[in-house]
Design a protein around this motif. Sequence first.
Motif, PDB file in Angstrom:
ATOM      1  N   GLN B  93      82.008  50.768 -87.148  1.00  0.00           N
ATOM      2  CA  GLN B  93      83.102  50.841 -88.120  1.00  0.00           C
ATOM      3  C   GLN B  93      84.147  51.856 -87.679  1.00  0.00           C
ATOM      4  OE1 GLN B  93      82.673  52.964 -91.739  1.00  0.00           O
ATOM      5  NE2 GLN B  93      83.633  51.380 -92.962  1.00  0.00           N
ATOM      6  N   MET B  94      83.671  52.989 -87.129  1.00  0.00           N
ATOM      7  CA  MET B  94      84.602  54.026 -86.681  1.00  0.00           C
ATOM      8  C   MET B  94      85.472  53.498 -85.540  1.00  0.00           C
ATOM      9  SD  MET B  94      83.741  57.891 -85.598  1.00  0.00           S
ATOM     10  CE  MET B  94      83.038  58.389 -87.143  1.00  0.00           C
ATOM     11  N   ILE B  95      84.846  52.796 -84.586  1.00  0.00           N
ATOM     12  CA  ILE B  95      85.593  52.220 -83.455  1.00  0.00           C
ATOM     13  C   ILE B  95      86.616  51.209 -83.979  1.00  0.00           C
ATOM     14  CG2 ILE B  95      85.378  50.786 -81.371  1.00  0.00           C
ATOM     15  CD1 ILE B  95      82.553  52.100 -81.004  1.00  0.00           C
ATOM     16  N   ALA B  96      86.160  50.345 -84.906  1.00  0.00           N
ATOM     17  CA  ALA B  96      87.049  49.318 -85.468  1.00  0.00           C
ATOM     18  C   ALA B  96      88.216  49.957 -86.219  1.00  0.00           C
ATOM     19  CB  ALA B  96      86.262  48.398 -86.392  1.00  0.00           C
ATOM     20  N   LEU B  97      87.923  51.041 -86.957  1.00  0.00           N
ATOM     21  CA  LEU B  97      88.979  51.737 -87.712  1.00  0.00           C
ATOM     22  C   LEU B  97      90.022  52.334 -86.765  1.00  0.00           C
ATOM     23  CD1 LEU B  97      87.478  53.742 -90.696  1.00  0.00           C
ATOM     24  CD2 LEU B  97      89.514  52.326 -90.729  1.00  0.00           C
ATOM     25  N   VAL B  98      89.557  52.996 -85.709  1.00  0.00           N
ATOM     26  CA  VAL B  98      90.471  53.622 -84.737  1.00  0.00           C
ATOM     27  C   VAL B  98      91.332  52.550 -84.079  1.00  0.00           C
ATOM     28  CG1 VAL B  98      90.566  54.878 -82.535  1.00  0.00           C
ATOM     29  CG2 VAL B  98      89.031  55.663 -84.344  1.00  0.00           C
ATOM     30  N   LEU B  99      90.690  51.460 -83.629  1.00  0.00           N
ATOM     31  CA  LEU B  99      91.431  50.367 -82.989  1.00  0.00           C
ATOM     32  C   LEU B  99      92.426  49.751 -83.966  1.00  0.00           C
ATOM     33  CD1 LEU B  99      88.658  48.558 -80.889  1.00  0.00           C
ATOM     34  CD2 LEU B  99      90.540  49.942 -80.024  1.00  0.00           C
ATOM     35  N   ILE B 101      93.841  51.107 -86.645  1.00  0.00           N
ATOM     36  CA  ILE B 101      94.952  52.032 -86.924  1.00  0.00           C
ATOM     37  C   ILE B 101      95.919  52.064 -85.739  1.00  0.00           C
ATOM     38  CG2 ILE B 101      95.512  54.501 -87.272  1.00  0.00           C
ATOM     39  CD1 ILE B 101      92.880  54.593 -89.014  1.00  0.00           C
ATOM     40  N   MET B 102      95.361  52.008 -84.520  1.00  0.00           N
ATOM     41  CA  MET B 102      96.224  51.994 -83.328  1.00  0.00           C
ATOM     42  C   MET B 102      97.087  50.742 -83.293  1.00  0.00           C
ATOM     43  SD  MET B 102      93.696  53.605 -80.469  1.00  0.00           S
ATOM     44  CE  MET B 102      94.579  53.058 -79.032  1.00  0.00           C
ATOM     45  N   VAL B 103      96.471  49.600 -83.605  1.00  0.00           N
ATOM     46  CA  VAL B 103      97.209  48.316 -83.615  1.00  0.00           C
ATOM     47  C   VAL B 103      98.319  48.368 -84.662  1.00  0.00           C
ATOM     48  CG1 VAL B 103      97.000  45.844 -84.173  1.00  0.00           C
ATOM     49  CG2 VAL B 103      95.325  46.924 -82.667  1.00  0.00           C
ATOM     50  N   GLY B 105      99.758  51.017 -85.802  1.00  0.00           N
ATOM     51  CA  GLY B 105     100.764  51.980 -85.322  1.00  0.00           C
ATOM     52  C   GLY B 105     101.764  51.378 -84.365  1.00  0.00           C
ATOM     53  N   PHE B 106     101.327  50.391 -83.583  1.00  0.00           N
ATOM     54  CA  PHE B 106     102.220  49.759 -82.591  1.00  0.00           C
ATOM     55  C   PHE B 106     102.973  48.555 -83.156  1.00  0.00           C
ATOM     56  CE2 PHE B 106      99.402  51.991 -79.510  1.00  0.00           C
ATOM     57  CZ  PHE B 106     100.394  52.707 -78.851  1.00  0.00           C
ATOM     58  N   MET B 107     102.686  48.200 -84.415  1.00  0.00           N
ATOM     59  CA  MET B 107     103.355  47.024 -85.012  1.00  0.00           C
ATOM     60  C   MET B 107     104.810  47.337 -85.336  1.00  0.00           C
ATOM     61  SD  MET B 107     100.679  45.411 -87.692  1.00  0.00           S
ATOM     62  CE  MET B 107      99.432  44.266 -87.195  1.00  0.00           C
ATOM     63  N   ASN B 108     105.689  46.326 -85.162  1.00  0.00           N
ATOM     64  CA  ASN B 108     107.108  46.504 -85.527  1.00  0.00           C
ATOM     65  C   ASN B 108     107.260  46.594 -87.044  1.00  0.00           C
ATOM     66  OD1 ASN B 108     108.085  46.522 -82.890  1.00  0.00           O
ATOM     67  ND2 ASN B 108     108.133  44.273 -82.832  1.00  0.00           N
ATOM     68  N   ASN B 109     106.530  45.691 -87.738  1.00  0.00           N
ATOM     69  CA  ASN B 109     106.535  45.730 -89.208  1.00  0.00           C
ATOM     70  C   ASN B 109     105.127  46.018 -89.711  1.00  0.00           C
ATOM     71  OD1 ASN B 109     109.318  44.972 -89.583  1.00  0.00           O
ATOM     72  ND2 ASN B 109     108.707  42.924 -88.879  1.00  0.00           N
ATOM     73  N   PRO B 110     104.742  47.299 -89.770  1.00  0.00           N
ATOM     74  CA  PRO B 110     103.373  47.598 -90.217  1.00  0.00           C
ATOM     75  C   PRO B 110     103.139  47.176 -91.667  1.00  0.00           C
ATOM     76  CG  PRO B 110     104.656  49.616 -90.005  1.00  0.00           C
ATOM     77  CD  PRO B 110     105.526  48.518 -89.507  1.00  0.00           C
ATOM     78  N   PRO B 111     101.899  46.753 -91.989  1.00  0.00           N
ATOM     79  CA  PRO B 111     101.627  46.304 -93.368  1.00  0.00           C
ATOM     80  C   PRO B 111     101.768  47.439 -94.383  1.00  0.00           C
ATOM     81  CG  PRO B 111      99.595  46.495 -92.112  1.00  0.00           C
ATOM     82  CD  PRO B 111     100.700  46.708 -91.153  1.00  0.00           C
ATOM     83  N   LYS B 112     102.200  47.054 -95.570  1.00  0.00           N
ATOM     84  CA  LYS B 112     102.351  48.048 -96.651  1.00  0.00           C
ATOM     85  C   LYS B 112     101.486  47.635 -97.837  1.00  0.00           C
ATOM     86  CE  LYS B 112     107.077  49.337 -95.414  1.00  0.00           C
ATOM     87  NZ  LYS B 112     107.687  48.325 -94.596  1.00  0.00           N
ATOM     88  N   ASP B 113     101.218  48.585 -98.703  1.00  0.00           N
ATOM     89  CA  ASP B 113     100.462  48.396 -99.948  1.00  0.00           C
ATOM     90  C   ASP B 113      99.292  47.394 -99.855  1.00  0.00           C
ATOM     91  OD1 ASP B 113     102.209  50.239-100.963  1.00  0.00           O
ATOM     92  OD2 ASP B 113     103.568  48.725-101.758  1.00  0.00           O
ATOM     93  N   ALA B 114      99.561  46.123-100.171  1.00  0.00           N
ATOM     94  CA  ALA B 114      98.489  45.123-100.204  1.00  0.00           C
ATOM     95  C   ALA B 114      97.875  44.940 -98.824  1.00  0.00           C
ATOM     96  CB  ALA B 114      99.027  43.794-100.716  1.00  0.00           C
ATOM     97  N   GLY B 115      98.694  45.009 -97.803  1.00  0.00           N
ATOM     98  CA  GLY B 115      98.214  44.858 -96.426  1.00  0.00           C
ATOM     99  C   GLY B 115      97.273  45.984 -96.037  1.00  0.00           C
TER     100      GLY B 115
END
Lengths: 67, 148
Positions: B93-99, B101-103, B105-115
Amino acid sequence: MKNNVKEVRKTKKVTQVDLAEYLSVSRQTIISIESGRYVPSTVLSLKIAKCFETTVESLFVLEASDF
Amino acid sequence: MFKLLSHRYKKIGLKVAPIGLCLWVFMQLGFVSKLSQLLGITDATILNMSVAILGFFTFLFGTYALAFSKEKVEDEMIKNVRLESFQFAALLQMIALVLGIMVIGFMNNPPKDAGVMLFLSIAILFFWITYILRFNYIIHFRIFRYEK
């Protein structure tokens, strides 16, 4: 640690199911002990020894890697 | 020690969790909207929401029952495997969480609220599903392979 549980069990003609029932554990536990994947607790080791009317030392043998 | 549910809850969880997941997936795929159209309901929002909530909580209850119910014989080795599976699931879970969050972070439109809420819900469920799969795989499949 290696053990002779499987050999002793076969000598005494006891099945894994019977041994599991006597020790109040699952058959999976007996399989794991016999394959050396699981090292039982002191209580369970003593119970196994009692079941086969032998000593714990004759069932479980320490190896050099255990030190 | 933490009290576990009796073994019969495992059977209940095995039936309830897939039903909940199917309900939620059917809602996501729009089957509920189609069904409401067939039934002549003009506004399917309430029905969609109800099915989504029902499906999610049914799945959550099923997962809980699967994770926290005893085996037929709950002995020291089973407890050991349970603990190992918890550790394994926590690490994954920790590895998945880090990955994740990194993904994000690199998104042009990062998800908000519901996402973000969906991401966190998936992260929590990921832990439980990994735990259940690993525990049951070892207890019901891998141990019997040692015999051969």
